[in-house]
Design a protein around this motif. Structure first.
Motif, PDB file in Angstrom:
ATOM      1  N   LEU A   5      60.568  17.579  31.999  1.00  0.00           N
ATOM      2  CA  LEU A   5      61.969  17.722  31.585  1.00  0.00           C
ATOM      3  C   LEU A   5      62.571  16.394  31.123  1.00  0.00           C
ATOM      4  O   LEU A   5      63.759  16.342  30.795  1.00  0.00           O
ATOM      5  N   ASP A   6      61.746  15.351  31.122  1.00  0.00           N
ATOM      6  CA  ASP A   6      62.173  14.016  30.692  1.00  0.00           C
ATOM      7  C   ASP A   6      63.406  13.546  31.470  1.00  0.00           C
ATOM      8  O   ASP A   6      64.393  13.097  30.887  1.00  0.00           O
ATOM      9  N   LEU A   7      63.315  13.665  32.801  1.00  0.00           N
ATOM     10  CA  LEU A   7      64.406  13.257  33.679  1.00  0.00           C
ATOM     11  C   LEU A   7      63.994  12.079  34.545  1.00  0.00           C
ATOM     12  O   LEU A   7      62.815  11.924  34.870  1.00  0.00           O
ATOM     13  N   LEU A   8      64.957  11.291  34.931  1.00  0.00           N
ATOM     14  CA  LEU A   8      64.745  10.220  35.894  1.00  0.00           C
ATOM     15  C   LEU A   8      64.926  10.773  37.313  1.00  0.00           C
ATOM     16  O   LEU A   8      65.609  11.793  37.498  1.00  0.00           O
ATOM     17  N   GLN A   9      64.362  10.089  38.294  1.00  0.00           N
ATOM     18  CA  GLN A   9      64.507  10.523  39.682  1.00  0.00           C
ATOM     19  C   GLN A   9      65.980  10.619  40.072  1.00  0.00           C
ATOM     20  O   GLN A   9      66.392  11.587  40.721  1.00  0.00           O
ATOM     21  N   LYS A  10      66.778   9.642  39.667  1.00  0.00           N
ATOM     22  CA  LYS A  10      68.189   9.663  40.040  1.00  0.00           C
ATOM     23  C   LYS A  10      68.923  10.836  39.386  1.00  0.00           C
ATOM     24  O   LYS A  10      69.856  11.384  39.963  1.00  0.00           O
ATOM     25  N   GLU A  11      68.489  11.255  38.203  1.00  0.00           N
ATOM     26  CA  GLU A  11      69.110  12.408  37.545  1.00  0.00           C
ATOM     27  C   GLU A  11      68.799  13.694  38.294  1.00  0.00           C
ATOM     28  O   GLU A  11      69.687  14.525  38.520  1.00  0.00           O
ATOM     29  N   GLU A  58      67.426  24.694  51.357  1.00  0.00           N
ATOM     30  CA  GLU A  58      68.341  24.770  50.214  1.00  0.00           C
ATOM     31  C   GLU A  58      67.939  23.790  49.113  1.00  0.00           C
ATOM     32  O   GLU A  58      67.966  24.143  47.932  1.00  0.00           O
ATOM     33  N   LEU A  59      67.560  22.575  49.509  1.00  0.00           N
ATOM     34  CA  LEU A  59      67.106  21.607  48.511  1.00  0.00           C
ATOM     35  C   LEU A  59      65.809  22.049  47.841  1.00  0.00           C
ATOM     36  O   LEU A  59      65.652  21.909  46.626  1.00  0.00           O
ATOM     37  N   ALA A  60      64.901  22.580  48.640  1.00  0.00           N
ATOM     38  CA  ALA A  60      63.645  23.080  48.077  1.00  0.00           C
ATOM     39  C   ALA A  60      63.931  24.188  47.062  1.00  0.00           C
ATOM     40  O   ALA A  60      63.346  24.209  45.972  1.00  0.00           O
ATOM     41  N   ASP A  61      64.843  25.087  47.396  1.00  0.00           N
ATOM     42  CA  ASP A  61      65.196  26.179  46.488  1.00  0.00           C
ATOM     43  C   ASP A  61      65.838  25.648  45.205  1.00  0.00           C
ATOM     44  O   ASP A  61      65.548  26.132  44.110  1.00  0.00           O
ATOM     45  N   LYS A  62      66.700  24.636  45.341  1.00  0.00           N
ATOM     46  CA  LYS A  62      67.346  24.061  44.154  1.00  0.00           C
ATOM     47  C   LYS A  62      66.329  23.388  43.238  1.00  0.00           C
ATOM     48  O   LYS A  62      66.397  23.524  42.017  1.00  0.00           O
ATOM     49  N   LEU A  63      65.399  22.638  43.834  1.00  0.00           N
ATOM     50  CA  LEU A  63      64.368  21.985  43.020  1.00  0.00           C
ATOM     51  C   LEU A  63      63.476  23.007  42.328  1.00  0.00           C
ATOM     52  O   LEU A  63      63.143  22.855  41.154  1.00  0.00           O
ATOM     53  N   ALA A  64      63.096  24.044  43.058  1.00  0.00           N
ATOM     54  CA  ALA A  64      62.257  25.091  42.459  1.00  0.00           C
ATOM     55  C   ALA A  64      62.989  25.762  41.299  1.00  0.00           C
ATOM     56  O   ALA A  64      62.391  26.022  40.247  1.00  0.00           O
ATOM     57  N   ALA A  65      64.277  26.018  41.474  1.00  0.00           N
ATOM     58  CA  ALA A  65      65.066  26.631  40.399  1.00  0.00           C
ATOM     59  C   ALA A  65      65.181  25.688  39.204  1.00  0.00           C
ATOM     60  O   ALA A  65      65.014  26.120  38.060  1.00  0.00           O
ATOM     61  N   LEU A  66      65.454  24.410  39.455  1.00  0.00           N
ATOM     62  CA  LEU A  66      65.562  23.434  38.377  1.00  0.00           C
ATOM     63  C   LEU A  66      64.274  23.373  37.569  1.00  0.00           C
ATOM     64  O   LEU A  66      64.291  23.341  36.339  1.00  0.00           O
ATOM     65  N   TYR A  67      63.138  23.376  38.259  1.00  0.00           N
ATOM     66  CA  TYR A  67      61.844  23.247  37.600  1.00  0.00           C
ATOM     67  C   TYR A  67      61.227  24.589  37.208  1.00  0.00           C
ATOM     68  O   TYR A  67      60.142  24.629  36.634  1.00  0.00           O
TER      69      TYR A  67
END
Length: 144
Positions: A22-28, A55-64
């Protein structure tokens, strides 16, 4: 290093692969999912923390756009799926009492009771002991 996402065995390398895609930085990424940048850096380095919540795991999975199971090692997936409650369901599926589970797992009955009731969270060290002593069917229930 890897030719495709399917070749990546470790959750932390999957995180990095997806972020690069996704061409993102870690901070993004950290900002997008509402977590501290240091925590995200630790996740990509393979250092999981208790603060890596379901909740964080779910958000990361959704983002990716990937299954949450792809982001979690066995211990973190165990916690994500309910930890002590999952242990209780495993015990009941075997038809065991807490004492029988404790005997098979080589831990105290008090530990089993505290984990199942949610009074205590199973440490990574105890989880490894459970997995080692209960065998592959214990770990296979995580991926169901």
């Amino acid at each position: 290093m890897y030719h495709s996402y399917a070749d990546i065995p470790d959750p932390w390398d999957r995180l990095r692969w997806c972020r690069y895609g996704l061409d993102l930085l870690q901070k993004e990424v950290a900002s997008m999912v509402g977590m501290e940048e240091w925590l995200y850096r630790d996740l990509e380095s393979g250092t999981f923390h208790r603060s890596f919540t379901p909740e964080l795991a779910d958000k990361l999975a959704a983002l990716y756009s990937i299954p949450v199971e792809d982001l979690l090692d066995d211990y973190t997936l165990f916690l994500h799926r309910g930890g002590g409650e999952l242990l209780r369901r495993y015990r009941e599926s075997k038809g065991w009492t807490r004492r029988q589970l404790a005997d098979h797992a080589k831990v105290s009955r008090t530990s089993i009771r505290c984990w199942e009731s949610g009074q205590k969270t199973i440490s990574q060290k105890c989880f490894r002991l459970l997995a080692e002593n209960l065998g592959p069917d214990f770990l296979s229930m995580l991926r169901m």
